[in-house]
Design an enzyme around this catalytic site. Structure first.
Site, PDB file in Angstrom:
ATOM      1  N   LYS A  58      51.734  48.670  78.184  1.00  0.00           N
ATOM      2  CA  LYS A  58      50.534  47.955  78.622  1.00  0.00           C
ATOM      3  C   LYS A  58      50.963  47.113  79.819  1.00  0.00           C
ATOM      4  O   LYS A  58      51.692  46.135  79.668  1.00  0.00           O
ATOM      5  CB  LYS A  58      49.980  47.068  77.507  1.00  0.00           C
ATOM      6  CG  LYS A  58      48.759  46.226  77.914  1.00  0.00           C
ATOM      7  CD  LYS A  58      48.340  45.313  76.777  1.00  0.00           C
ATOM      8  CE  LYS A  58      47.021  44.605  77.073  1.00  0.00           C
ATOM      9  NZ  LYS A  58      47.104  43.592  78.131  1.00  0.00           N
ATOM     10  N   TYR A  81      54.839  45.617  76.439  1.00  0.00           N
ATOM     11  CA  TYR A  81      53.753  44.817  77.029  1.00  0.00           C
ATOM     12  C   TYR A  81      54.318  44.017  78.186  1.00  0.00           C
ATOM     13  O   TYR A  81      55.116  43.103  77.994  1.00  0.00           O
ATOM     14  CB  TYR A  81      53.173  43.923  75.941  1.00  0.00           C
ATOM     15  CG  TYR A  81      52.010  43.032  76.313  1.00  0.00           C
ATOM     16  CD1 TYR A  81      51.393  43.073  77.559  1.00  0.00           C
ATOM     17  CD2 TYR A  81      51.513  42.123  75.385  1.00  0.00           C
ATOM     18  CE1 TYR A  81      50.336  42.251  77.868  1.00  0.00           C
ATOM     19  CE2 TYR A  81      50.439  41.287  75.687  1.00  0.00           C
ATOM     20  CZ  TYR A  81      49.862  41.355  76.927  1.00  0.00           C
ATOM     21  OH  TYR A  81      48.801  40.519  77.228  1.00  0.00           O
TER      22      TYR A  81
END
Length: 297
Positions: free
Chosen positions: A162, A134
């Protein structure tokens, strides 16, 4: 190995006015998303105020989310500043049966690029489960670079990234360097249509919580190479995105959910709920979003 693709709303964590976790509200949000037609949910990320929650609360919320979900893919952030604590939470989530974990990059301290890569590789090695890195340096203070990504993709258990940084060129470079079976997921709301059109496998967005139908249509249009429709839907989504930036994030998201009749709840101090003036600004953006309904082609 599991690989996410499609539309995943980033779900807020509803808190009561007194700051307690709203367990019923959390369950109702999952049930709402079950009926929205999205692929899955991302829980306890930035919009989910994970950093405001104790370990016990994060575990309790995860249990509620897993228990309430029937068809949705469930991805939950296991991230802490330390590798050790992240692995501990990831193993707990693995036992609950999540499809994958997201691990926010280490925050507050500043590891070297090698230390950053080793953080994610250690999580994959010690949990033997699908891991999504992330990238959100504007919150964490650290960033995943394309060079770090090159190290991560060597472990097949690291199944995606992400990318919420909001750098279009870096997102395109992540997509270019990613192996075929690696999921680059757009996490920056304004780049949703651009990212999927460039080859991202899907989106994990706070705005998908507010306008899941528009995000699903946008995703399908991008896959069909209907760029005009995809970017027309992005224009509509941008009104929600502008509204999300009013006040202390994610207060506006929670206000909008409450205005929609959903359990948005309150933010936790030191964050503050929207003032009356800020609510009026958000209401204006919502009117603009509704007015665009007939303009989307």
């Amino acid at each position: 190995m599991y690989h996410p693709s499609g539309v995943y709303p980033a779900m807020p964590t509803p808190f009561k006015k007194n700051g307690e976790l709203d367990e019923t509200g959390l369950r109702d949000l999952v049930i709402h998303l079950e009926s929205a037609g999205v692929n899955g949910i991302l829980a306890m990320g930035t919009i989910g105020e994970f950093a405001m929650m104790s370990e016990q609360e994060r575990r309790k919320a995860a249990e509620i989310i897993i228990g309430a979900s029937n068809r949705l893919e469930v991805i939950i952030n296991a991230g802490y500043a330390s590798t050790r604590e992240t692995v501990k939470m990831a193993l707990f989530l693995k036992d609950l049966g999540v499809d994958a974990i997201v691990a926010v990059e280490p925050y507050f301290y500043h590891p070297s690029p090698a230390g950053m890569a080793r953080h994610f590789l250690a999580i994959a090695e010690e949990t033997d489960m699908p891991v999504i890195a992330y990238n959100i340096p504007q919150f964490s203070g650290n960033g995943i670079t394309p060079g770090i990504l090159d190290s991560l993709v060597e472990d097949v258990r690291i199944v995606g990234i992400k990318d919420s940084e909001g750098d279009a060129m870096k997102l395109a470079e992540f997509i270019r360097r990613a192996p075929r079976d690696f999921s680059v997921m757009v996490g920056s709301d304004p780049l949703a249509a651009y990212g999927v059109c460039m080859g991202a496998r899907g989106m994990m967005l706070g705005s998908a919580m507010l306008a899941p139908d528009a995000c699903i249509e946008m995703y399908r249009a991008a896959l069909d190479s209907d760029m005009k429709k995809a970017f027309s839907l992005q224009k509509k989504l941008n009104n929600y995105i502008k509204a999300m930036r009013v006040g202390a994030f994610p207060a506006a998201v929670k206000y909008m959910l409450s205005a929609m009749g959903l359990p948005g709840g309150h933010v936790r101090p030191p964050l503050e709920d929207l003032s009356d003036r800020e609510k009026r600004i958000v209401d204006g953006y919502l009117r603009d979003a509704r007015a665009m309904k007939e303009l989307v082609v």
